[in-house]
Motif scaffolding. Structure first.
Motif, PDB file in Angstrom:
ATOM      1  N   TYR A  16       0.858  -1.188   0.000  1.00  0.00           N
ATOM      2  CA  TYR A  16       0.000   0.000   0.000  1.00  0.00           C
ATOM      3  C   TYR A  16       0.894   1.238   0.000  1.00  0.00           C
ATOM      4  CZ  TYR A  16      -4.091   2.862   1.369  1.00  0.00           C
ATOM      5  OH  TYR A  16      -5.099   3.785   1.420  1.00  0.00           O
ATOM      6  N   PRO A  17       1.456   1.612  -1.152  1.00  0.00           N
ATOM      7  CA  PRO A  17       2.331   2.794  -1.203  1.00  0.00           C
ATOM      8  C   PRO A  17       1.616   4.045  -0.694  1.00  0.00           C
ATOM      9  CG  PRO A  17       2.487   1.525  -3.226  1.00  0.00           C
ATOM     10  CD  PRO A  17       1.350   0.926  -2.444  1.00  0.00           C
ATOM     11  N   GLY A  18       2.325   4.814   0.128  1.00  0.00           N
ATOM     12  CA  GLY A  18       1.735   6.020   0.690  1.00  0.00           C
ATOM     13  C   GLY A  18       0.801   5.770   1.852  1.00  0.00           C
ATOM     14  N   LYS A  19       0.804   4.544   2.373  1.00  0.00           N
ATOM     15  CA  LYS A  19      -0.139   4.168   3.435  1.00  0.00           C
ATOM     16  C   LYS A  19      -0.050   5.094   4.646  1.00  0.00           C
ATOM     17  CE  LYS A  19       0.762   0.384   5.848  1.00  0.00           C
ATOM     18  NZ  LYS A  19       0.826  -1.042   6.270  1.00  0.00           N
ATOM     19  N   ALA A  20       1.155   5.512   5.000  1.00  0.00           N
ATOM     20  CA  ALA A  20       1.326   6.320   6.216  1.00  0.00           C
ATOM     21  C   ALA A  20       0.528   7.615   6.169  1.00  0.00           C
ATOM     22  CB  ALA A  20       2.803   6.631   6.435  1.00  0.00           C
ATOM     23  N   LEU A  21       0.271   8.117   4.960  1.00  0.00           N
ATOM     24  CA  LEU A  21      -0.476   9.366   4.819  1.00  0.00           C
ATOM     25  C   LEU A  21      -1.907   9.140   4.326  1.00  0.00           C
ATOM     26  CD1 LEU A  21       2.295  11.719   3.379  1.00  0.00           C
ATOM     27  CD2 LEU A  21       1.578  11.389   5.762  1.00  0.00           C
ATOM     28  N   ALA A  22      -2.329   7.875   4.272  1.00  0.00           N
ATOM     29  CA  ALA A  22      -3.716   7.581   3.885  1.00  0.00           C
ATOM     30  C   ALA A  22      -4.666   8.236   4.883  1.00  0.00           C
ATOM     31  CB  ALA A  22      -3.937   6.079   3.854  1.00  0.00           C
ATOM     32  N   ARG A  23      -5.758   8.788   4.376  1.00  0.00           N
ATOM     33  CA  ARG A  23      -6.710   9.504   5.220  1.00  0.00           C
ATOM     34  C   ARG A  23      -7.799   8.550   5.706  1.00  0.00           C
ATOM     35  NH1 ARG A  23      -4.626  14.277   6.566  1.00  0.00           N
ATOM     36  NH2 ARG A  23      -6.614  15.395   6.492  1.00  0.00           N
ATOM     37  N   LEU A  24      -8.080   8.630   6.995  1.00  0.00           N
ATOM     38  CA  LEU A  24      -9.111   7.811   7.609  1.00  0.00           C
ATOM     39  C   LEU A  24     -10.143   8.725   8.257  1.00  0.00           C
ATOM     40  CD1 LEU A  24      -6.769   5.205   9.329  1.00  0.00           C
ATOM     41  CD2 LEU A  24      -8.208   4.784   7.337  1.00  0.00           C
ATOM     42  N   VAL A  25     -11.393   8.541   7.906  1.00  0.00           N
ATOM     43  CA  VAL A  25     -12.480   9.377   8.419  1.00  0.00           C
ATOM     44  C   VAL A  25     -12.976   8.810   9.742  1.00  0.00           C
ATOM     45  CG1 VAL A  25     -14.802  10.249   7.977  1.00  0.00           C
ATOM     46  CG2 VAL A  25     -13.146  10.094   6.107  1.00  0.00           C
ATOM     47  N   GLY A  26     -13.074   9.678  10.747  1.00  0.00           N
ATOM     48  CA  GLY A  26     -13.522   9.257  12.066  1.00  0.00           C
ATOM     49  C   GLY A  26     -15.006   9.457  12.276  1.00  0.00           C
ATOM     50  N   THR A  28     -16.734  11.815  13.593  1.00  0.00           N
ATOM     51  CA  THR A  28     -17.299  13.140  13.341  1.00  0.00           C
ATOM     52  C   THR A  28     -17.156  13.572  11.890  1.00  0.00           C
ATOM     53  OG1 THR A  28     -15.215  14.237  13.922  1.00  0.00           O
ATOM     54  CG2 THR A  28     -16.795  13.844  15.708  1.00  0.00           C
ATOM     55  N   GLY A  29     -16.612  12.687  11.059  1.00  0.00           N
ATOM     56  CA  GLY A  29     -16.420  13.033   9.652  1.00  0.00           C
ATOM     57  C   GLY A  29     -15.084  13.672   9.354  1.00  0.00           C
ATOM     58  N   GLU A  30     -14.227  13.826  10.379  1.00  0.00           N
ATOM     59  CA  GLU A  30     -12.914  14.418  10.157  1.00  0.00           C
ATOM     60  C   GLU A  30     -11.943  13.363   9.640  1.00  0.00           C
ATOM     61  OE1 GLU A  30      -9.283  16.653  12.593  1.00  0.00           O
ATOM     62  OE2 GLU A  30     -11.165  16.190  13.600  1.00  0.00           O
ATOM     63  N   ALA A  31     -11.218  13.705   8.580  1.00  0.00           N
ATOM     64  CA  ALA A  31     -10.227  12.801   8.003  1.00  0.00           C
ATOM     65  C   ALA A  31      -8.853  13.130   8.579  1.00  0.00           C
ATOM     66  CB  ALA A  31     -10.208  12.924   6.484  1.00  0.00           C
ATOM     67  N   ARG A  32      -8.187  12.126   9.121  1.00  0.00           N
ATOM     68  CA  ARG A  32      -6.833  12.274   9.635  1.00  0.00           C
ATOM     69  C   ARG A  32      -5.959  11.189   9.025  1.00  0.00           C
ATOM     70  NH1 ARG A  32      -7.556  13.463  16.179  1.00  0.00           N
ATOM     71  NH2 ARG A  32      -8.769  15.397  15.948  1.00  0.00           N
ATOM     72  N   SER A  33      -4.689  11.495   8.850  1.00  0.00           N
ATOM     73  CA  SER A  33      -3.787  10.514   8.267  1.00  0.00           C
ATOM     74  C   SER A  33      -3.597   9.331   9.206  1.00  0.00           C
ATOM     75  CB  SER A  33      -2.429  11.145   7.958  1.00  0.00           C
ATOM     76  OG  SER A  33      -1.726  11.420   9.161  1.00  0.00           O
ATOM     77  N   LEU A  34      -3.179   8.212   8.635  1.00  0.00           N
ATOM     78  CA  LEU A  34      -2.888   7.022   9.431  1.00  0.00           C
ATOM     79  C   LEU A  34      -1.829   7.334  10.488  1.00  0.00           C
ATOM     80  CD1 LEU A  34      -3.127   3.949   9.926  1.00  0.00           C
ATOM     81  CD2 LEU A  34      -1.415   3.634   8.125  1.00  0.00           C
ATOM     82  N   THR A  35      -0.801   8.075  10.098  1.00  0.00           N
ATOM     83  CA  THR A  35       0.251   8.437  11.048  1.00  0.00           C
ATOM     84  C   THR A  35      -0.306   9.287  12.189  1.00  0.00           C
ATOM     85  OG1 THR A  35       1.930   8.333   9.320  1.00  0.00           O
ATOM     86  CG2 THR A  35       2.491   9.566  11.296  1.00  0.00           C
ATOM     87  N   ARG A  36      -1.175  10.234  11.867  1.00  0.00           N
ATOM     88  CA  ARG A  36      -1.785  11.067  12.903  1.00  0.00           C
ATOM     89  C   ARG A  36      -2.625  10.215  13.855  1.00  0.00           C
ATOM     90  NH1 ARG A  36      -4.156  16.204  13.951  1.00  0.00           N
ATOM     91  NH2 ARG A  36      -4.938  16.027  16.081  1.00  0.00           N
ATOM     92  N   ARG A  37      -3.374   9.278  13.317  1.00  0.00           N
ATOM     93  CA  ARG A  37      -4.213   8.445  14.180  1.00  0.00           C
ATOM     94  C   ARG A  37      -3.357   7.527  15.063  1.00  0.00           C
ATOM     95  NH1 ARG A  37      -9.263   9.436  13.832  1.00  0.00           N
ATOM     96  NH2 ARG A  37     -10.180  10.386  11.978  1.00  0.00           N
ATOM     97  N   SER A  38      -2.216   7.086  14.559  1.00  0.00           N
ATOM     98  CA  SER A  38      -1.302   6.293  15.398  1.00  0.00           C
ATOM     99  C   SER A  38      -0.713   7.169  16.503  1.00  0.00           C
ATOM    100  CB  SER A  38      -0.196   5.693  14.539  1.00  0.00           C
ATOM    101  OG  SER A  38      -0.729   4.802  13.580  1.00  0.00           O
ATOM    102  N   TRP A  39      -0.375   8.405  16.168  1.00  0.00           N
ATOM    103  CA  TRP A  39       0.132   9.355  17.161  1.00  0.00           C
ATOM    104  C   TRP A  39      -0.929   9.616  18.231  1.00  0.00           C
ATOM    105  CZ3 TRP A  39       4.481  11.877  18.596  1.00  0.00           C
ATOM    106  CH2 TRP A  39       4.358  13.047  19.363  1.00  0.00           C
ATOM    107  N   ASP A  40      -2.177   9.822  17.801  1.00  0.00           N
ATOM    108  CA  ASP A  40      -3.261  10.044  18.754  1.00  0.00           C
ATOM    109  C   ASP A  40      -3.399   8.856  19.704  1.00  0.00           C
ATOM    110  OD1 ASP A  40      -3.789  12.459  17.519  1.00  0.00           O
ATOM    111  OD2 ASP A  40      -5.516  11.714  16.377  1.00  0.00           O
ATOM    112  N   ALA A  41      -3.286   7.632  19.158  1.00  0.00           N
ATOM    113  CA  ALA A  41      -3.391   6.437  19.997  1.00  0.00           C
ATOM    114  C   ALA A  41      -2.259   6.389  21.011  1.00  0.00           C
ATOM    115  CB  ALA A  41      -3.378   5.181  19.118  1.00  0.00           C
TER     116      ALA A  41
END
Length: 266
Positions: A16-26, A28-41
């Motif tokens: 999955y090239p570019g996976k680290a910056l893939a956007r995931l919708v939470g 509330t409808g806000e999209a955050r990158s995979l890396t950001r969501r890992s940081w949040d965790a």
């Protein structure tokens, strides 16, 4: 006992090239990158002194610094997240007594998984490395089997011996069983959770070892420890009813987004 938590992140993922910056919708409808969501965790984990993102890619560095993360730049020659953690520890100094590797593709990792992992390594002085495992329900096992039937590389499974010492990890479903389990039934299969806790000595030795055939065949970095007969402790964790999945393939995005919505994660 100071603990460092490292989130290895690379752009050039094979599946999955570019996976680290893939956007995931939470939720509330806000999209955050995979890396950001890992940081949040990672921010939810108690007992960690410092959290850093380790990467060799300027795009990931810029995105991570944009949401306030600490970043350590590592070599593009790192073969996997464990090697990247070893470089990050070198860059930050040797004051940490435990280093946690929270894989950058596992943003749904509950904080207590990591807390239990750290506690187990502290309690077992002969263990050099520890990693969490989650007993599969019948529903989860069906999902693993379906991934394999469809030719997708899904979750990794783990097999343990006495005193929870790791025997083997595989992208196949092991141990082999043809039994059909009810959705909520307990099964003999354990899902390996992509998190590790290392003692600095084990982490320093790892990059010096030549990868063995099992690591190459399976594409699983932790097998390098087993092939060198380094003790690895499997720590059984409890999901407490919470959904858990890793982002391995593009097809996993809607599955993880559904879980984020179900758990109310923004």
């Amino acid at each position: 006992m100071p603990v460092l938590l490292v989130i290895p992140a690379r752009y050039a993922s094979t599946r999955y090239p570019g996976k680290a910056l893939a956007r995931l919708v939470g939720a509330t409808g806000e999209a955050r990158s995979l890396t950001r969501r890992s940081w949040d965790a990672a921010q939810q984990v108690a007992g960690v002194e410092k959290v850093v993102i380790a990467t060799d890619d300027a795009r990931i560095r810029d995105a991570a610094q944009g949401f306030g993360a600490d970043v350590v730049m590592t070599s593009p020659d790192c073969a996997n997240g464990t090697e990247r953690c070893a470089e990050a520890l070198d860059a930050l100094g040797a004051r940490y007594e435990i280093v946690v590797n929270l894989q950058g593709d596992a943003p749904l990792t509950p904080p207590w998984f990591i807390e239990d992992l750290i506690a187990a390594l502290k309690a077992h002085p002969t263990a050099e490395v520890a990693t969490p495992v989650l007993r599969c329900s019948g529903r989860a096992l069906d999902g693993f089997r379906e991934d394999r039937r469809a030719g997708r590389v899904g979750a990794t499974t783990a097999v343990m011996g006495i005193e929870s010492q790791a025997l083997y990890f595989s992208k196949e479903v092991i141990p082999y069983t043809t039994e059909n389990f009810a959705p909520d039934a307990v099964t003999p299969v354990f899902h390996h959770v992509g998190v590790y806790a290392y003692r600095p000595s084990a982490l320093a030795a790892y990059p010096r070892w030549v990868p063995g055939p099992l690591e190459k065949f399976e594409g699983l970095e932790q097998l390098r420890f087993l092939e060198r007969q380094q003790p690895m402790l499997c720590v059984e964790v409890d999901a407490r009813g919470r959904s858990f999945w890793e982002l391995n393939n593009p097809e996993d995005v809607p599955r993880i987004e559904a879980m984020l919505a179900e758990m109310g994660i923004e």
